[in-house]
Design a protein around this motif. Structure first.
Motif, mmCIF file in Angstrom:
data_model
loop_
_atom_site.group_PDB
_atom_site.id
_atom_site.type_symbol
_atom_site.label_atom_id
_atom_site.label_comp_id
_atom_site.label_asym_id
_atom_site.label_seq_id
_atom_site.Cartn_x
_atom_site.Cartn_y
_atom_site.Cartn_z
ATOM 1 N N ASP A 113 42.738 29.026 22.514
ATOM 2 C CA ASP A 113 41.709 29.945 22.996
ATOM 3 C C ASP A 113 41.688 31.165 22.083
ATOM 4 N N HIS A 114 40.564 31.376 21.395
ATOM 5 C CA HIS A 114 40.492 32.510 20.478
ATOM 6 C C HIS A 114 39.220 33.316 20.745
ATOM 7 N N SER A 115 38.952 33.557 22.016
ATOM 8 C CA SER A 115 37.826 34.395 22.387
ATOM 9 C C SER A 115 38.144 35.845 22.022
ATOM 10 N N PRO A 116 37.137 36.720 21.938
ATOM 11 C CA PRO A 116 37.371 38.097 21.498
ATOM 12 C C PRO A 116 38.423 38.844 22.299
ATOM 13 N N ASP A 117 38.528 38.576 23.602
ATOM 14 C CA ASP A 117 39.523 39.317 24.383
ATOM 15 C C ASP A 117 40.954 38.907 24.046
ATOM 16 N N ASN A 118 41.115 37.843 23.256
ATOM 17 C CA ASN A 118 42.439 37.465 22.754
ATOM 18 C C ASN A 118 42.588 37.789 21.265
ATOM 19 N N ASN A 119 41.670 38.561 20.730
ATOM 20 C CA ASN A 119 41.665 38.833 19.287
ATOM 21 C C ASN A 119 41.414 40.314 19.059
ATOM 22 N N GLU A 120 42.469 41.096 19.013
ATOM 23 C CA GLU A 120 42.333 42.534 18.772
ATOM 24 C C GLU A 120 42.070 42.798 17.292
ATOM 25 N N GLU A 121 41.130 43.697 17.019
ATOM 26 C CA GLU A 121 40.788 44.074 15.649
ATOM 27 C C GLU A 121 40.786 45.597 15.548
ATOM 28 N N PHE A 122 41.208 46.103 14.396
ATOM 29 C CA PHE A 122 41.305 47.549 14.205
ATOM 30 C C PHE A 122 39.974 48.103 13.713
ATOM 31 N N TYR A 123 39.559 49.229 14.304
ATOM 32 C CA TYR A 123 38.299 49.858 13.895
ATOM 33 C C TYR A 123 38.503 51.356 13.691
ATOM 34 N N SER A 124 37.636 51.934 12.877
ATOM 35 C CA SER A 124 37.641 53.371 12.638
ATOM 36 C C SER A 124 36.211 53.821 12.374
ATOM 37 N N ILE A 125 35.766 54.839 13.109
ATOM 38 C CA ILE A 125 34.395 55.325 13.004
ATOM 39 C C ILE A 125 34.432 56.783 12.565
ATOM 40 N N PRO A 126 33.957 57.099 11.356
ATOM 41 C CA PRO A 126 34.013 58.477 10.859
ATOM 42 C C PRO A 126 33.177 59.433 11.707
ATOM 43 N N LYS A 127 33.540 60.717 11.662
ATOM 44 C CA LYS A 127 32.808 61.740 12.402
ATOM 45 C C LYS A 127 31.346 61.803 11.968
ATOM 46 N N GLU A 128 31.104 61.591 10.662
ATOM 47 C CA GLU A 128 29.732 61.654 10.156
ATOM 48 C C GLU A 128 28.853 60.575 10.810
ATOM 49 N N THR A 129 29.439 59.408 11.034
ATOM 50 C CA THR A 129 28.698 58.322 11.670
ATOM 51 C C THR A 129 28.404 58.654 13.129
ATOM 52 N N VAL A 130 29.401 59.200 13.828
ATOM 53 C CA VAL A 130 29.197 59.597 15.218
ATOM 54 C C VAL A 130 28.074 60.632 15.312
#
Length: 348
Positions: free
Chosen positions: A218-235
């Motif tokens: 089972d490799h649904s998204p809730d079993n697959n953590e991924e690292f993210y980063s959103i810059p302040k400029e994008t926000v």
């Protein structure tokens, strides 16, 4: 594959086996299926015409994570050679990896040029292991880039170079599979969009493995953590876009996952296992640019949060009839929000 995700028949000839450049096309010359989320009307076009469907003040958010070559060869202590696939970085010298054997804790894997990895943990109900390497940071990445190969699934018959698996604007190494929705963009096209007044912003989400080589896992998204980063400029650009009632168009399901995680948690950096399905209350993304997704996949299921399943599958049926190509080297799909200012030509 997920049992509750939308299903349709994808013929073998719809699989894109080669990059567009090897078919005599520029990246931005792939086809574009523009789709109205409110009524399912659609229009066949080409990706370089994207600006015709956007207006000044709209915002495109792209994932500028850079693809690393994660497929490596290693030797066990008994002399057997195996294939190891990097899944995600956990620290300077610890990675989660796919090891297709029943490897034991503390077992060592021997790579070329003296690189050694020790298995320090196993993930429950998964073939993924944590490996601690005897190198870290730049030295470790240099090894990956020198000796690794890109992930290549069964529909890709030729070992294309890593360049084929990069977007034009990728700068932050970390994805083990290409964030492929952005592959069709060229710098020329991005500049042309900005000249029209369409804003461009970036974030990073380092993609993990989308398939663990066996349908039993089972490799649904809730079993697959991924690292993210959103810059302040994008926000800031997102807030500005929303305040002017303009569209925030995500380029890829990875961008949707990162932005909607931030909307839920308030955190602009971290790990996400957000599973976006139909009726998911999106707060930041109003439209989507993406590739064409295979049946019963979590990516396809995410699309049903933008457009009804019946409308989506009807559009996919038309795309198959028109000879569109699927997967990372294939054609593109634009899902427009309900109140966009354009009238598409082919109603259901």
């Amino acid at each position: 594959m997920l049992p509750h995700a939308p299903h349709f028949h994808l013929p073998d000839e719809a699989n894109a086996t080669t990059p567009p450049e090897k078919r005599g096309l520029r990246r931005d010359q792939v086809r574009l299926l523009a789709l109205d989320s409110s009524n399912g009307s659609y229009e066949h076009s080409y990706f370089y015409n994207l600006e015709n469907y956007l207006s000044s003040g709209d915002l495109l958010v792209l994932n500028n994570s850079r693809t690393i070559p994660p497929v490596l060869k290693a030797t066990l202590s008994n002399g057997k050679t195996i294939e190891v696939r990097l899944a995600k970085r956990l620290s300077n010298n610890v990675w989660e990896v796919l090891v297709p054997i029943e490897a034991l804790i503390n077992e060592q894997l021997y790579f070329r040029e003296g690189l050694v990895g020790k298995i320090i943990a196993s993930k429950l109900q998964s073939p993924l292991k944590q490996i601690e390497f005897n190198r870290s940071d730049i030295d470790l990445y240099n090894y990956f880039y020198t000796h690794g190969e890109p992930v290549r699934y069964e529909y890709i018959h030729h070992p294309w170079s890593l360049d084929a698996y990069q977007t034009a604007y990728a700068i932050h190494p970390g994805s083990v599979e290409m964030p492929s929705a952005g592959r069709a963009f060229s710098w020329e096209m991005l500049f042309r969009l900005q000249k029209k007044g369409i804003n461009i912003a970036f974030l990073q989400l380092h993609t993990g493995l989308s398939y663990l080589l066996d349908d039993a896992w089972d490799h649904s998204p809730d079993n697959n953590e991924e690292f993210y980063s959103i810059p302040k400029e994008t926000v800031s650009l997102i807030e500005q876009t929303q305040s002017h009632n303009k569209q925030v168009i995500a380029v890829g399901t990875t961008v949707v996952r990162a932005l909607e995680t931030m909307a839920l948690t308030g955190e602009s950096t971290g790990w996400t296992n957000l599973y976006i399905q139909r009726d998911f209350p999106r707060k930041l993304t109003t439209g989507l640019i993406t590739g064409l997704h295979e049946p019963k996949s979590s990516h396809l299921e995410m699309l049903t949060s933008f457009i009804g399943e019946a409308l989506l599958l009807n559009a996919y049926e038309q795309a198959i009839k028109e000879g569109y190509l699927w997967h990372e080297f294939g054609d593109m799909n634009l899902i427009l929000p309900e109140k966009h200012p354009y009238s598409l030509q082919a109603p259901l």
